[in-house]
Design an enzyme around this catalytic site. Structure first.
Site, short mmCIF file in Angstrom:
data_model
loop_
_atom_site.label_atom_id
_atom_site.label_comp_id
_atom_site.label_asym_id
_atom_site.label_seq_id
_atom_site.Cartn_x
_atom_site.Cartn_y
_atom_site.Cartn_z
N GLY A 55 -5.47 2.19 -3.55
CA GLY A 55 -4.43 1.75 -4.48
C GLY A 55 -4.12 0.27 -4.35
CB CYS A 56 -3.44 -1.85 -1.41
SG CYS A 56 -2.01 -0.89 -0.84
#
Length: 155
Positions: free
Chosen positions: A44-45
């Site tokens: 996600g990051c």
């Protein structure tokens, strides 16, 4: 008390990927996007960072600084930047994460049935005078930069 639009953005000075201290005060006079994220080089990051990278030209053209903040140290940030060719600054806010705490972006999280203290995925837009212009507490990592540009009428 939770930060609101119009509140003064909490001041900070944190080390960047090369160990140089960056303060919010030093960026006064321009818009600043501050995005808090849990960990370098996680799915996600990475999506979020790459979305900011892919929209970097528009942020730069409009004089908007982008600062990503996580608990990771300078070496981790440098690897993340180099791996994905990130053109913006990443700052280290190590535990107990005083800057993230001031922004309400560090606290109790739940994942796979366990609770722990961690960084929340929140984003703030700070105006040129240092006031909070926009707050995003429900972030879609892969679309955050796009959403900010759209909301600011810059897409």
């Amino acid at each position: 008390m939770e930060l609101q639009i119009g509140d003064p953005a909490p001041a900070f000075s944190l080390p960047d990927q090369s160990g140089t201290a960056i303060s919010l005060e030093s960026l006064k006079g321009q818009r600043v996007v501050i995005y808090f994220y849990p960990k370098d080089d996680t799915p996600g990051c990475t999506k979020e960072a790459c979305n900011f990278r892919d929209q970097w030209g528009l942020f730069e053209r409009h004089g908007i600084a982008v600062l990503g903040i996580s608990k990771d140290g300078a070496a981790s940030h440098e690897k993340f930047i180099n791996k994905y060719d990130l053109p913006f600054t990443l700052l280290s806010d190590p535990e107990p994460c005083p800057v993230a705490t001031a922004y309400g972006s560090y606290g109790l999280k739940k994942f796979m049935g366990r609770e722990f203290m961690g960084m929340m995925r929140h984003t703030f837009v700070i105006d040129a005078d240092g006031a909070i212009e926009r707050i995003y507490r429900k972030v879609k990592a892969a679309e955050m930069a796009d959403q900010i540009l759209s909301d600011l009428g810059l897409s």
